[in-house]
Scaffold this motif. Structure first.
Motif, PDB file in Angstrom:
ATOM      1  N   ASP A   1       9.235   0.626  11.149  1.00 48.48           N
ATOM      2  CA  ASP A   1      10.023  -0.215  12.043  1.00 48.48           C
ATOM      3  C   ASP A   1      10.951  -1.069  11.187  1.00 48.48           C
ATOM      4  OD1 ASP A   1      11.042  -2.095  13.789  1.00 48.48           O
ATOM      5  OD2 ASP A   1       9.097  -2.788  14.507  1.00 48.48           O
ATOM      6  N   GLY A   2      12.234  -0.747  11.211  1.00 50.02           N
ATOM      7  CA  GLY A   2      13.211  -1.454  10.394  1.00 50.02           C
ATOM      8  C   GLY A   2      13.450  -2.889  10.813  1.00 50.02           C
ATOM      9  N   ASP A   3      12.992  -3.279  11.991  1.00 47.78           N
ATOM     10  CA  ASP A   3      13.146  -4.663  12.446  1.00 47.78           C
ATOM     11  C   ASP A   3      12.014  -5.566  11.950  1.00 47.78           C
ATOM     12  OD1 ASP A   3      15.520  -4.207  13.876  1.00 47.78           O
ATOM     13  OD2 ASP A   3      14.386  -3.468  15.606  1.00 47.78           O
ATOM     14  N   ASP A   4      10.989  -4.959  11.356  1.00 46.20           N
ATOM     15  CA  ASP A   4       9.819  -5.702  10.910  1.00 46.20           C
ATOM     16  C   ASP A   4      10.062  -6.281   9.515  1.00 46.20           C
ATOM     17  OD1 ASP A   4       7.242  -6.302   9.718  1.00 46.20           O
ATOM     18  OD2 ASP A   4       6.332  -5.143  11.321  1.00 46.20           O
ATOM     19  N   THR A   5       9.850  -7.553   9.349  1.00 48.07           N
ATOM     20  CA  THR A   5      10.028  -8.200   8.045  1.00 48.07           C
ATOM     21  C   THR A   5       8.702  -8.720   7.477  1.00 48.07           C
ATOM     22  OG1 THR A   5      10.559 -10.303   9.120  1.00 48.07           O
ATOM     23  CG2 THR A   5      12.418  -8.873   8.530  1.00 48.07           C
ATOM     24  N   SER A   6       7.586  -8.256   8.046  1.00 45.76           N
ATOM     25  CA  SER A   6       6.271  -8.773   7.652  1.00 45.76           C
ATOM     26  C   SER A   6       5.780  -8.233   6.316  1.00 45.76           C
ATOM     27  CB  SER A   6       5.240  -8.429   8.730  1.00 45.76           C
ATOM     28  OG  SER A   6       4.950  -7.029   8.717  1.00 45.76           O
ATOM     29  N   GLY A   7       6.318  -7.103   5.859  1.00 46.03           N
ATOM     30  CA  GLY A   7       5.790  -6.450   4.672  1.00 46.03           C
ATOM     31  C   GLY A   7       4.673  -5.485   5.006  1.00 46.03           C
ATOM     32  N   ASP A   8       4.386  -5.290   6.276  1.00 45.11           N
ATOM     33  CA  ASP A   8       3.364  -4.347   6.742  1.00 45.11           C
ATOM     34  C   ASP A   8       3.839  -3.753   8.081  1.00 45.11           C
ATOM     35  OD1 ASP A   8       0.983  -2.933   6.570  1.00 45.11           O
ATOM     36  OD2 ASP A   8      -0.177  -4.489   7.589  1.00 45.11           O
ATOM     37  N   PRO A   9       4.980  -3.018   8.046  1.00 44.09           N
ATOM     38  CA  PRO A   9       5.618  -2.596   9.295  1.00 44.09           C
ATOM     39  C   PRO A   9       4.857  -1.520  10.065  1.00 44.09           C
ATOM     40  CG  PRO A   9       6.744  -1.630   7.420  1.00 44.09           C
ATOM     41  CD  PRO A   9       5.724  -2.586   6.873  1.00 44.09           C
ATOM     42  N   LYS A  10       5.076  -1.539  11.363  1.00 41.28           N
ATOM     43  CA  LYS A  10       4.561  -0.524  12.271  1.00 41.28           C
ATOM     44  C   LYS A  10       5.165   0.825  11.889  1.00 41.28           C
ATOM     45  CE  LYS A  10       4.144  -1.678  16.547  1.00 41.28           C
ATOM     46  NZ  LYS A  10       4.356  -2.042  17.955  1.00 41.28           N
TER      47      LYS A  10
ATOM     48  N   ASP B   1      -1.265   2.196   6.452  1.00 43.57           N
ATOM     49  CA  ASP B   1      -2.670   2.528   6.191  1.00 43.57           C
ATOM     50  C   ASP B   1      -3.267   3.366   7.314  1.00 43.57           C
ATOM     51  OD1 ASP B   1      -2.472   1.019   3.853  1.00 43.57           O
ATOM     52  OD2 ASP B   1      -3.236  -0.784   4.823  1.00 43.57           O
ATOM     53  N   VAL B   2      -2.970   3.010   8.545  1.00 43.83           N
ATOM     54  CA  VAL B   2      -3.485   3.768   9.692  1.00 43.83           C
ATOM     55  C   VAL B   2      -2.865   5.160   9.699  1.00 43.83           C
ATOM     56  CG1 VAL B   2      -3.628   3.860  12.215  1.00 43.83           C
ATOM     57  CG2 VAL B   2      -3.911   1.664  11.024  1.00 43.83           C
ATOM     58  N   TRP B   3      -1.548   5.230   9.472  1.00 47.15           N
ATOM     59  CA  TRP B   3      -0.899   6.540   9.431  1.00 47.15           C
ATOM     60  C   TRP B   3      -1.484   7.415   8.323  1.00 47.15           C
ATOM     61  CZ3 TRP B   3       1.714   8.906   5.444  1.00 47.15           C
ATOM     62  CH2 TRP B   3       2.210  10.169   5.767  1.00 47.15           C
ATOM     63  N   LEU B   4      -1.719   6.843   7.151  1.00 47.84           N
ATOM     64  CA  LEU B   4      -2.243   7.605   6.021  1.00 47.84           C
ATOM     65  C   LEU B   4      -3.600   8.219   6.361  1.00 47.84           C
ATOM     66  CD1 LEU B   4      -1.855   8.549   3.120  1.00 47.84           C
ATOM     67  CD2 LEU B   4      -2.880   6.383   2.369  1.00 47.84           C
ATOM     68  N   GLU B   5      -4.454   7.476   7.019  1.00 47.02           N
ATOM     69  CA  GLU B   5      -5.748   8.032   7.432  1.00 47.02           C
ATOM     70  C   GLU B   5      -5.560   9.205   8.399  1.00 47.02           C
ATOM     71  OE1 GLU B   5      -8.884   7.625   6.276  1.00 47.02           O
ATOM     72  OE2 GLU B   5      -7.744   6.519   4.759  1.00 47.02           O
TER      73      GLU B   5
ATOM     74  N   ASN C   1       0.822  -1.206   0.000  1.00 48.41           N
ATOM     75  CA  ASN C   1       0.000   0.000   0.000  1.00 48.41           C
ATOM     76  C   ASN C   1       0.862   1.264   0.000  1.00 48.41           C
ATOM     77  OD1 ASN C   1      -2.262  -1.553  -0.096  1.00 48.41           O
ATOM     78  ND2 ASN C   1      -2.760  -1.337   2.072  1.00 48.41           N
ATOM     79  N   PHE C   2       1.986   1.241   0.713  1.00 45.99           N
ATOM     80  CA  PHE C   2       2.911   2.370   0.686  1.00 45.99           C
ATOM     81  C   PHE C   2       3.462   2.553  -0.722  1.00 45.99           C
ATOM     82  CE2 PHE C   2       7.427   3.716   0.942  1.00 45.99           C
ATOM     83  CZ  PHE C   2       7.229   5.023   1.372  1.00 45.99           C
ATOM     84  N   ILE C   3       3.923   1.488  -1.329  1.00 46.21           N
ATOM     85  CA  ILE C   3       4.481   1.565  -2.683  1.00 46.21           C
ATOM     86  C   ILE C   3       3.444   2.087  -3.665  1.00 46.21           C
ATOM     87  CG2 ILE C   3       5.425   0.215  -4.601  1.00 46.21           C
ATOM     88  CD1 ILE C   3       6.631  -1.671  -2.398  1.00 46.21           C
ATOM     89  N   ASN C   4       2.254   1.534  -3.622  1.00 42.86           N
ATOM     90  CA  ASN C   4       1.191   1.974  -4.524  1.00 42.86           C
ATOM     91  C   ASN C   4       0.848   3.444  -4.311  1.00 42.86           C
ATOM     92  OD1 ASN C   4       1.024  -0.586  -5.644  1.00 42.86           O
ATOM     93  ND2 ASN C   4      -0.639  -1.219  -4.292  1.00 42.86           N
TER      94      ASN C   4
END
Length: 130
Positions: A79-88, A110-114, A21-24
């Motif tokens: 969060d650079g430690d997150d590897t989920s593809g949907d970081p905090k 997504d939450v930040w964007l809102e 979603n960030f990339i898009n």
């Protein structure tokens, strides 16, 4: 890696992935939709400066800055430690002493964007009242 994200390549930890979603969103025509926030991707110099800032000021944190609040020292970072593809996403007040920079976090982009879009709407309401 997506071409638009190449300025980030030298800074990303192994395994880190930006959310789709960030990339898009940064590939879309988002101009002014989130003002007073702006994305660092608009210039490699912005990315370099903010990475240097967070790495030198908060070396124990693994932060990936992606947006800046205009006319302030506030930024948001993945969060650079997150590897989920949907970081905090962390809110960071740069130039604060370590331990005082943390302004909270949200679940993901997504939450930040809102939040950013709502800031824009509230700002427009204030400006339109005058």
């Amino acid at each position: 890696m997506n071409d638009i994200l190449l300025p980030y390549k030298k800074y990303l930890p192994v395994g880190f992935r930006f959310s789709n979603n960030f990339i898009n969103y940064i590939q879309s025509n988002y101009k002014d939709e989130i003002y007073p926030w702006y994305f660092l991707i608009e210039s490699a110099k912005y990315i370099d400066a903010r990475f240097y800032c967070v790495q030198s000021q908060y070396p124990t944190r693994n932060l990936i800055p992606f947006a800046h609040w205009n006319h302030s020292d506030d930024i948001v970072c993945f969060d650079g430690d997150d590897t989920s593809g949907d970081p905090k996403v962390f809110f960071v007040h740069t130039f604060a002493s370590p331990g005082w920079e943390d302004r909270g976090n949200v679940e993901n982009f997504d939450v930040w964007l809102e939040i950013a879009k709502n800031n824009r709407k509230n700002l427009k309401l204030i400006v339109n009242r005058n």
